[in-house]
Design a protein around this motif. Sequence first.
Motif, PDB file in Angstrom:
ATOM      1  N   VAL A   1      53.956  38.869  75.854  1.00  0.00           N
ATOM      2  CA  VAL A   1      54.415  38.262  74.554  1.00  0.00           C
ATOM      3  C   VAL A   1      53.507  37.266  74.250  1.00  0.00           C
ATOM      4  CG1 VAL A   1      56.461  38.842  76.058  1.00  0.00           C
ATOM      5  CG2 VAL A   1      55.594  36.758  76.013  1.00  0.00           C
ATOM      6  N   GLN A   2      52.627  36.334  75.732  1.00  0.00           N
ATOM      7  CA  GLN A   2      51.680  35.528  74.509  1.00  0.00           C
ATOM      8  C   GLN A   2      50.977  35.968  73.831  1.00  0.00           C
ATOM      9  OE1 GLN A   2      50.787  33.011  78.012  1.00  0.00           O
ATOM     10  NE2 GLN A   2      52.590  31.893  77.714  1.00  0.00           N
ATOM     11  N   GLN A   3      50.018  36.911  74.322  1.00  0.00           N
ATOM     12  CA  GLN A   3      49.404  37.427  73.608  1.00  0.00           C
ATOM     13  C   GLN A   3      49.530  38.897  72.620  1.00  0.00           C
ATOM     14  OE1 GLN A   3      46.151  38.064  74.868  1.00  0.00           O
ATOM     15  NE2 GLN A   3      45.187  38.784  73.230  1.00  0.00           N
ATOM     16  N   GLN A   4      50.693  38.779  72.521  1.00  0.00           N
ATOM     17  CA  GLN A   4      51.661  39.171  71.166  1.00  0.00           C
ATOM     18  C   GLN A   4      51.679  38.188  70.744  1.00  0.00           C
ATOM     19  OE1 GLN A   4      55.120  41.572  71.773  1.00  0.00           O
ATOM     20  NE2 GLN A   4      54.229  42.526  73.288  1.00  0.00           N
ATOM     21  N   LEU A   5      52.769  37.057  70.579  1.00  0.00           N
ATOM     22  CA  LEU A   5      52.281  35.881  69.498  1.00  0.00           C
ATOM     23  C   LEU A   5      50.918  34.850  69.358  1.00  0.00           C
ATOM     24  CD1 LEU A   5      55.052  34.117  71.562  1.00  0.00           C
ATOM     25  CD2 LEU A   5      55.276  34.965  69.173  1.00  0.00           C
ATOM     26  N   LYS A   6      49.966  35.922  69.900  1.00  0.00           N
ATOM     27  CA  LYS A   6      48.534  34.705  69.377  1.00  0.00           C
ATOM     28  C   LYS A   6      48.170  35.879  68.435  1.00  0.00           C
ATOM     29  CE  LYS A   6      44.057  33.792  71.568  1.00  0.00           C
ATOM     30  NZ  LYS A   6      42.649  34.441  72.977  1.00  0.00           N
ATOM     31  N   PHE A   7      47.820  37.149  68.291  1.00  0.00           N
ATOM     32  CA  PHE A   7      47.986  38.425  67.345  1.00  0.00           C
ATOM     33  C   PHE A   7      48.377  38.194  66.075  1.00  0.00           C
ATOM     34  CE2 PHE A   7      48.240  41.945  65.546  1.00  0.00           C
ATOM     35  CZ  PHE A   7      46.573  42.508  65.314  1.00  0.00           C
TER      36      PHE A   7
ATOM     37  N   ALA B   1      48.284  33.542  59.756  1.00  0.00           N
ATOM     38  CA  ALA B   1      47.697  32.327  59.359  1.00  0.00           C
ATOM     39  C   ALA B   1      46.703  32.776  57.729  1.00  0.00           C
ATOM     40  CB  ALA B   1      46.853  31.928  59.816  1.00  0.00           C
ATOM     41  N   ALA B   2      46.137  34.224  58.306  1.00  0.00           N
ATOM     42  CA  ALA B   2      45.806  34.816  58.028  1.00  0.00           C
ATOM     43  C   ALA B   2      46.226  34.939  56.039  1.00  0.00           C
ATOM     44  CB  ALA B   2      45.176  35.672  58.003  1.00  0.00           C
ATOM     45  N   ASN B   3      47.440  35.218  55.993  1.00  0.00           N
ATOM     46  CA  ASN B   3      48.549  35.010  55.012  1.00  0.00           C
ATOM     47  C   ASN B   3      49.479  33.993  54.775  1.00  0.00           C
ATOM     48  OD1 ASN B   3      47.322  38.355  54.108  1.00  0.00           O
ATOM     49  ND2 ASN B   3      48.052  38.355  56.684  1.00  0.00           N
ATOM     50  N   PHE B   4      49.209  33.178  54.950  1.00  0.00           N
ATOM     51  CA  PHE B   4      50.507  32.232  55.428  1.00  0.00           C
ATOM     52  C   PHE B   4      51.329  31.819  54.543  1.00  0.00           C
ATOM     53  CE2 PHE B   4      52.258  27.966  56.148  1.00  0.00           C
ATOM     54  CZ  PHE B   4      52.691  28.358  57.612  1.00  0.00           C
ATOM     55  N   GLN B   5      50.355  32.533  52.479  1.00  0.00           N
ATOM     56  CA  GLN B   5      52.175  31.623  51.526  1.00  0.00           C
ATOM     57  C   GLN B   5      52.191  33.492  51.180  1.00  0.00           C
ATOM     58  OE1 GLN B   5      51.721  28.824  50.766  1.00  0.00           O
ATOM     59  NE2 GLN B   5      50.195  28.147  52.643  1.00  0.00           N
ATOM     60  N   ASN B   6      52.341  33.967  51.608  1.00  0.00           N
ATOM     61  CA  ASN B   6      52.878  35.695  51.702  1.00  0.00           C
ATOM     62  C   ASN B   6      53.554  35.714  52.393  1.00  0.00           C
ATOM     63  OD1 ASN B   6      53.303  38.127  50.849  1.00  0.00           O
ATOM     64  ND2 ASN B   6      51.294  38.208  50.516  1.00  0.00           N
ATOM     65  N   LYS B   7      54.530  35.162  51.829  1.00  0.00           N
ATOM     66  CA  LYS B   7      55.989  35.105  51.774  1.00  0.00           C
ATOM     67  C   LYS B   7      56.449  36.669  53.244  1.00  0.00           C
ATOM     68  CE  LYS B   7      57.322  30.767  51.521  1.00  0.00           C
ATOM     69  NZ  LYS B   7      57.039  29.780  53.127  1.00  0.00           N
ATOM     70  N   THR B   8      56.204  37.913  51.775  1.00  0.00           N
ATOM     71  CA  THR B   8      56.380  39.168  52.290  1.00  0.00           C
ATOM     72  C   THR B   8      55.347  39.361  53.279  1.00  0.00           C
ATOM     73  OG1 THR B   8      56.794  39.791  49.389  1.00  0.00           O
ATOM     74  CG2 THR B   8      56.299  41.856  51.775  1.00  0.00           C
TER      75      THR B   8
ATOM     76  N   HIS C   1      53.698  30.243  69.832  1.00  0.00           N
ATOM     77  CA  HIS C   1      52.229  30.261  69.485  1.00  0.00           C
ATOM     78  C   HIS C   1      52.061  29.625  68.417  1.00  0.00           C
ATOM     79  CE1 HIS C   1      47.847  31.282  69.596  1.00  0.00           C
ATOM     80  NE2 HIS C   1      48.382  31.549  70.804  1.00  0.00           N
ATOM     81  N   PRO C   2      51.188  28.698  68.126  1.00  0.00           N
ATOM     82  CA  PRO C   2      50.750  27.669  67.244  1.00  0.00           C
ATOM     83  C   PRO C   2      49.745  28.384  66.231  1.00  0.00           C
ATOM     84  CG  PRO C   2      49.295  27.647  68.561  1.00  0.00           C
ATOM     85  CD  PRO C   2      49.820  28.025  69.600  1.00  0.00           C
ATOM     86  N   ILE C   3      50.337  28.183  64.620  1.00  0.00           N
ATOM     87  CA  ILE C   3      49.372  29.228  63.740  1.00  0.00           C
ATOM     88  C   ILE C   3      48.303  27.996  63.166  1.00  0.00           C
ATOM     89  CG2 ILE C   3      49.971  29.705  61.496  1.00  0.00           C
ATOM     90  CD1 ILE C   3      53.021  30.168  61.584  1.00  0.00           C
ATOM     91  N   ILE C   4      47.152  28.743  63.345  1.00  0.00           N
ATOM     92  CA  ILE C   4      45.585  27.664  63.269  1.00  0.00           C
ATOM     93  C   ILE C   4      45.070  28.321  61.530  1.00  0.00           C
ATOM     94  CG2 ILE C   4      43.782  26.069  63.651  1.00  0.00           C
ATOM     95  CD1 ILE C   4      46.403  25.543  65.008  1.00  0.00           C
ATOM     96  N   LEU C   5      45.092  27.184  60.285  1.00  0.00           N
ATOM     97  CA  LEU C   5      44.647  28.186  59.554  1.00  0.00           C
ATOM     98  C   LEU C   5      43.447  27.664  59.270  1.00  0.00           C
ATOM     99  CD1 LEU C   5      46.693  26.135  56.334  1.00  0.00           C
ATOM    100  CD2 LEU C   5      47.458  28.591  57.961  1.00  0.00           C
ATOM    101  N   GLU C   6      42.369  29.160  58.641  1.00  0.00           N
ATOM    102  CA  GLU C   6      41.062  28.934  58.678  1.00  0.00           C
ATOM    103  C   GLU C   6      40.572  27.590  58.893  1.00  0.00           C
ATOM    104  OE1 GLU C   6      39.017  31.821  55.645  1.00  0.00           O
ATOM    105  OE2 GLU C   6      40.583  34.170  56.232  1.00  0.00           O
ATOM    106  N   SER C   7      41.013  26.810  57.786  1.00  0.00           N
ATOM    107  CA  SER C   7      40.341  25.275  57.739  1.00  0.00           C
ATOM    108  C   SER C   7      40.282  24.612  59.225  1.00  0.00           C
ATOM    109  CB  SER C   7      41.115  25.352  56.406  1.00  0.00           C
ATOM    110  OG  SER C   7      42.597  24.423  56.829  1.00  0.00           O
ATOM    111  N   GLY C   8      41.690  24.993  60.326  1.00  0.00           N
ATOM    112  CA  GLY C   8      41.752  24.150  61.438  1.00  0.00           C
ATOM    113  C   GLY C   8      41.966  23.202  61.354  1.00  0.00           C
TER     114      GLY C   8
END
Length: 521
Positions: free
Chosen positions: A68-74, A80-87, A163-170
């Motif tokens: 499950v940790q691997q699932q959350l990581k994915f 993170a790549a679509n953090f502003q996309n609510k859908t 699992h933390p969400i880290i944006l591309e900017s770090g």
Amino acid sequence: MTYQSITRIDLRRLILALTIASALISLANTFYASHQVQRQHLIENTLESNHAYATKLAASTEDFISGVQQQLKFSAAVIAANFQNKTILESETKRLRLQTDSFNSVMVINRYAEVLATSPDTLQIKGLTLETPGAIEAIKNKKPSISQPYVSTAGNLLIFISHPIILESGEYAGAVGGTIYLKQASVLNRLLGKHYYNDGSYIYVADQNKRIIYHPDIDRVGIIADDNSVIDNFSKQKSGKAQTKNSQGTEMLAGYALVPTTGWGIVAQRPKSATLAALDSLMLEVISKTLPIALLSLLMIWWCAKLISNPLRKLADSADAMDKPETEKNIQDVKSWYFESSELKRVMLTGIGILHKNINKLKDDVHTDPLTGLGNRRSMDLALSSWKATKTSFSVLAIDIDFFKHVNDTFGHDVGDIVLQKLAQHMRDVSRADDVICRIGGEEFLMLLPSTNAQIAAQVAERLRALVESSAFDAAGKITISLGVANWPDSSNEIVTVLKAADEMLYKAKKSGRNRVEVLS
């Protein structure tokens, strides 16, 4: 009645009383010793079995947590790549909850613990800022986390895995996490609830704070178990086995193991009374088998006592005729009394020896190999005798582990024992209820398949070979087996010859490259 006759009768009774008492005391001592040995053996076997079971469940739980940790990581990477996309956030939480059914609920929170997306929607917490321990811990640590049990905003006792969400900017943006409910149906219940015993055995799980997070009695989930000696060992990072008492005061035989990632302790325990229930029937069987020998021995004792009384009577008669010339000769003739006394002692020792021999024989009648739980040679002989008497045809599968010495030499005998036990389970998996599976040597096994021709037996052998080849044997990794097949009466009318033929086919398989099945044509 004369004084002489009274003395003679009393002496015979005294001899009988002494010899019978001696026999009964020795017999009682033997039964007591046998009872204690068997009792301790049953307790140790149960403790070891429960420890092995708890260790297996701990390993399965560890695998689940890692999964499950691997699932959350994915999912964290997708979000993170679509953090502003609510859908996409809503879609990802729904996918994460439904795809593997690992979580009761899934949510995405930002770095202020505000809920951005949830699944299912019935939680009605979207837009709320969470102040629950799981969310606070995830935001504070900014790393993969597994919370301690707590009551959620919706009122559920749960565990939060995030699992933390880290944006591309770090930049740290928040966390994605899933909950596992402790008092409702969840993957934890399914993982630990498949317990196949109905004798009072059960599984429970506690965390490092002694809080019970899984128990078959749902009312026990969430309580702190302060007075449990087994749970006390969890905080010391210990696993093992112990005799203890449960909350109802029932004596239990417990095996326990830790889940490394979470520090949870899994306990498998069985009532001591259930373990020892078989002991009473075993001892009754011992008594029923030894009673005829005991009665025969008592009959021999009575006869020997009569023999002893006869020379003593002659000595008494000689004492009444001291003045007669033949008295000296008569007394000399009675000197064989010492030999007879020695014989009585010998008979008594023989009688007790017969009882001991019978008890030892009963011990040898135990049909089960203690390591694998399979039959032994005695169970094999009984099955073959029965099938021969009823003219039931059967096939023989001779099985040997390839390079088993290398396993023992490389990984140790403990790993070798685990390999033998898992192979035994694979043999059970491919066998029928009437099949007889025996361990006849270190890594040598036999499968006896009644009413089965050689062609069908070869298919069973190939299925077993393939199953073993495709299985992982823990630390030992991959192993293979070689098999030889023969049939009675097709291969020979002599059972001994059939067994030998199967063995020869086994060695042919080994010489032909191992990991194969050879059938006597």
